[in-house]
Design a protein around this motif. Structure first.
Motif: not given
Length: 218
Positions: A49-64
């Motif tokens: 489980v990750y706490e992050a902003d899903a509208t951040d493309k970089g976060a989606l990429s980094q989390l795979g």
């Protein structure tokens, strides 16, 4: 059953219970939400489980998330957020994207940008409930074509002692028995044998068009 890596973005009521059900079915589930209380509720249940902003493309990429077998987007009533997340996942090369929609217009936009499956949970639940209320014995209303039902039929004295081969349900009524629950076993046996004699009180799970069941009288 094959084991999948599934991402669930948005761990509100629908997203959380969907993710939990997938875990119970033996799949690995990665959850993502920007609210700490939802993360806390899910962290001992989901695989990651990750706490992050899903509208951040970089976060989606980094989390795979683009590397997972399936990704489900369930971000509540925010049309803008779900569209943006879906667009980023498409750009990152996600294989199979499912997205919850809140309106027909929302659905149109999601399909335009290439979302593979659009979900209307409330609509689906309402249709299922309506069918269950008016069709006795209904197990499921299947999205395999218009009016396809999966229904339980209790064997009465009319069918007692007969076999499925003798009843010839496919040719006579246009339906197919896919499982049987006997009183002895108390659970379904799938793909019943054609020569198995039926007993009064046995339950058959039968699939077919809704209109076919109107002629069916066990």
């Amino acid at each position: 059953m094959a084991k999948f890596e599934v991402g669930v973005i948005g761990l509100g009521k629908f997203g959380f219970y969907l993710a939990k059900s997938l875990v119970n079915l033996g799949h690995n589930v990665v959850g993502l939400d920007n609210k700490s209380d939802r993360i806390k509720r899910a962290q001992d249940i989901l695989t990651q489980v990750y706490e992050a902003d899903a509208t951040d493309k970089g976060a989606l990429s980094q989390l795979g998330f683009a590397d997972l077998n399936h990704v489900i987007i369930s971000v509540g009533h925010s049309m803008e957020a779900s569209i943006l997340i879906a667009l980023y996942l498409k750009e990152l090369g996600a294989k199979d994207i499912w997205c919850k929609a809140i309106s027909d217009e929302h659905e149109k936009v999601l399909l335009k940008i290439g979302v593979d499956h659009v979900i209307f949970p409330e609509r689906f639940a309402a249709e299922q409930l309506a069918r269950s209320l008016v069709v006795p014995g209904l197990i499921d209303y299947l999205p395999m074509g218009k009016g396809v039902l999966l229904k339980e039929i209790i064997v009465s004295s009319k069918w007692e002692g007969k076999t499925l081969r003798e009843l010839d349900l496919t040719n006579q009524y246009g339906v197919q028995a896919i499982a049987i629950k006997t009183q002895e076993k108390g659970e379904y046996t799938f793909v019943p044998k054609a020569d198995q004699k039926l007993k009064k009180g046995d339950i058959l799970a039968i699939v077919g068009k809704e209109e076919s069941f109107k002629e069916l009288s066990p």
